[in-house]
Design a protein around this motif. Structure first.
Motif, PDB file in Angstrom:
ATOM      1  N   ASP A   1       0.464  -0.784   0.046  1.00 32.49           N
ATOM      2  CA  ASP A   1       0.233   0.320  -0.258  1.00 32.49           C
ATOM      3  C   ASP A   1       1.025   1.492  -0.084  1.00 32.49           C
ATOM      4  O   ASP A   1       0.658   2.257  -0.353  1.00 32.49           O
ATOM      5  CB  ASP A   1      -1.220   0.354   1.100  1.00 32.49           C
ATOM      6  CG  ASP A   1      -2.472  -1.137   1.157  1.00 32.49           C
ATOM      7  OD1 ASP A   1      -2.218  -1.514  -0.259  1.00 32.49           O
ATOM      8  OD2 ASP A   1      -3.339  -1.262   2.080  1.00 32.49           O
TER       9      ASP A   1
ATOM     10  N   LEU B   1       1.458   2.090  -3.336  1.00 31.98           N
ATOM     11  CA  LEU B   1       0.665   2.312  -4.692  1.00 31.98           C
ATOM     12  C   LEU B   1       0.238   3.418  -5.879  1.00 31.98           C
ATOM     13  O   LEU B   1       0.126   4.480  -4.673  1.00 31.98           O
ATOM     14  CB  LEU B   1      -0.530   1.528  -3.923  1.00 31.98           C
ATOM     15  CG  LEU B   1      -1.325   1.282  -4.812  1.00 31.98           C
ATOM     16  CD1 LEU B   1      -2.194   0.420  -5.909  1.00 31.98           C
ATOM     17  CD2 LEU B   1      -2.667   1.357  -3.766  1.00 31.98           C
TER      18      LEU B   1
ATOM     19  N   HIS C   1       2.060  -0.400  -9.003  1.00 28.93           N
ATOM     20  CA  HIS C   1       3.045  -0.036  -8.213  1.00 28.93           C
ATOM     21  C   HIS C   1       4.405   0.071  -8.055  1.00 28.93           C
ATOM     22  O   HIS C   1       4.773  -0.067  -9.703  1.00 28.93           O
ATOM     23  CB  HIS C   1       2.862  -1.589  -6.685  1.00 28.93           C
ATOM     24  CG  HIS C   1       1.850  -1.998  -6.940  1.00 28.93           C
ATOM     25  ND1 HIS C   1       0.890  -2.621  -6.913  1.00 28.93           N
ATOM     26  CD2 HIS C   1       1.521  -1.793  -5.392  1.00 28.93           C
ATOM     27  CE1 HIS C   1      -0.312  -2.899  -6.370  1.00 28.93           C
ATOM     28  NE2 HIS C   1      -0.075  -2.335  -5.143  1.00 28.93           N
TER      29      HIS C   1
END
Length: 411
Positions: free
Chosen positions: A367, A370, A376
């Motif tokens: 995350d 991201l 990513h």
């Protein structure tokens, strides 16, 4: 062992790992593309494996070892699992998918021990006979992955966009039901524990072997085993989504190279262990994790594809040279009294605690890197587990001294 029994045990192993390989490798990709799951949610999904590993000893120790035949419990768990897989196949949101996955993994993880129990019960000399049976599990995993990429093409860019990767759960459901029915035709494996004997929870979880940690070498190995599971979790959770996202063709099929490598290096492990000893064998396994993630960080789907292929192929060294040799070392250090307890403790620590931490960290890192378009910064993601693995290598070099004790299993 008769030919008929050998065939039944081999087919059991084939189906066991065919079912697991049908969906586990592509789980992260499915959750991200089909259910729009975040990195944290994907980590939560993968952590069900760890929760299942923690709960599994209770199912084996409290039920399978004391009350019912192992093959009957195996059949029941896979029949229920097939139904749960079908519900996952029909899920359209993570909130509805996760509860079925959690229950499924709590039921599935004990089956890994049950198929071993059924096999060992039919073998006069497991050290000679088991590898010939277990290799069919690896073949089952390979065929599952190859089918996804090369037969059905569910992980192609076009079919990913159409949501066809959900079919992996249908394939797993069918395989699980077949294994569930077939299990009732396996050789009888009755419980061996005395029902009247008072049961110790510490024995089930392997806590009786915790006194082995008084040995400084074993304590260093034990800590390293937990820590190396953090980068291991990155591979399980992120490798397939990474390959799919950067445009590698047939990513699931290419990942089966890792299982082929695992089978080959398993054959080489005894020779390497005898010649170089336990410490160097473990170090090679841990260094392979460092190198693998560096290759992932700097590889790509075009000119850098060979780097990715080599990184995948290193799986045999990464897994066999650390985890399999670690199981053998644990067995040699435990002694007759604590053999089972020691294996239970190391399994609980690695696949339970270690990978639970690893999946959590991998989700946070995914995350963190991201981008707004849903892609990513993979180079940054892969450099983190590479750095963690390097830190484990340094820790192990400092605190583990070469053990002079020979490992009887390989002599």
């Amino acid at each position: 062992m008769s030919t008929g029994i050998r065939f039944r045990l081999s087919f059991m192993m084939f189906l066991e790992f065919f079912v697991w390989g049908s969906w586990f490798v592509t789980l992260g990709t499915f959750l991200g593309t089909n259910l729009n799951a975040t990195g944290a949610q994907i980590a939560t999904a993968f952590s069900t494996q760890s929760l299942g590993a923690i709960i599994a000893p209770f199912i084996i120790g409290l039920i399978a070892d004391r009350f019912f035949n192992a093959e009957k419990i195996l059949g029941f768990l896979h029949l229920v699992g097939g139904g749960l897989m079908f519900y996952m196949y029909n899920s359209t949101a993570f909130a509805g998918f996760y509860p079925f996955l959690l229950v499924y993994m709590i039921l599935f993880m004990p089956t890994l021990a049950l198929v071993n129990s059924v096999s060992f019960n039919q073998m006069a000399d497991p050290e000679k006979s088991f590898s010939g049976i277990r290799v069919w599990g690896t073949i089952g995993w390979i065929i599952a992955g190859a089918s996804i990429s090369y037969l059905f093409h569910w992980d192609s860019s076009e079919n990913l966009a159409q949501g066809l990767l959900r079919n992996t759960f249908l394939m797993a459901s069918i395989g699980s039901i077949i294994l569930g029915v077939f299990s009732f035709f396996l050789p009888a494996t009755p419980p061996k524990a005395d029902k009247t004997q008072k049961l110790k929870i510490s024995e089930i979880l392997g806590f009786d072997a915790i006194k082995l940690l008084k040995d400084k070498n074993f304590a260093a190995f034990f800590a390293s085993s937990i820590l190396i599971c953090i980068p291991l979790a990155f591979y399980y959770q992120n490798a397939n989504p990474f390959l799919a996202e950067i445009g590698v063709a047939d990513p699931t099929g290419k990942m089966t190279i890792g299982q082929v490598s695992e089978a080959l290096f398993l054959l080489l492990l005894p020779l390497f262990f005898k010649r170089f000893g336990f410490k160097k064998t473990l170090l090679v396994g841990m260094v392979a994790w460092v190198v693998r993630y560096l290759l992932f960080a700097y590889g790509n789907a075009e000119s850098g594809l060979p780097l990715l292929i080599v990184g995948i192929a290193l799986h045999g060294i990464c897994y066999d040279f650390f985890f399999v040799s670690g199981q053998i070392y644990t067995d040699s250090k435990a002694g007759a009294k604590f053999k089972s307890a020691a294996q239970g403790l190391i399994t609980l620590a690695t696949y339970g605690v270690g990978m639970l931490i690893g999946f959590y960290i991998a989700g946070i890192v995914a995350d963190m890197y991201l981008l707004e378009d849903g892609t990513h910064i993979w180079q940054s993601i892969w450099l983190i587990p590479s750095g963690i693995a390097l830190a484990v290598v340094i820790f192990f070099l400092i605190f583990f001294k070469e053990d002079s004790k020979k490992v009887s299993n390989l002599n």
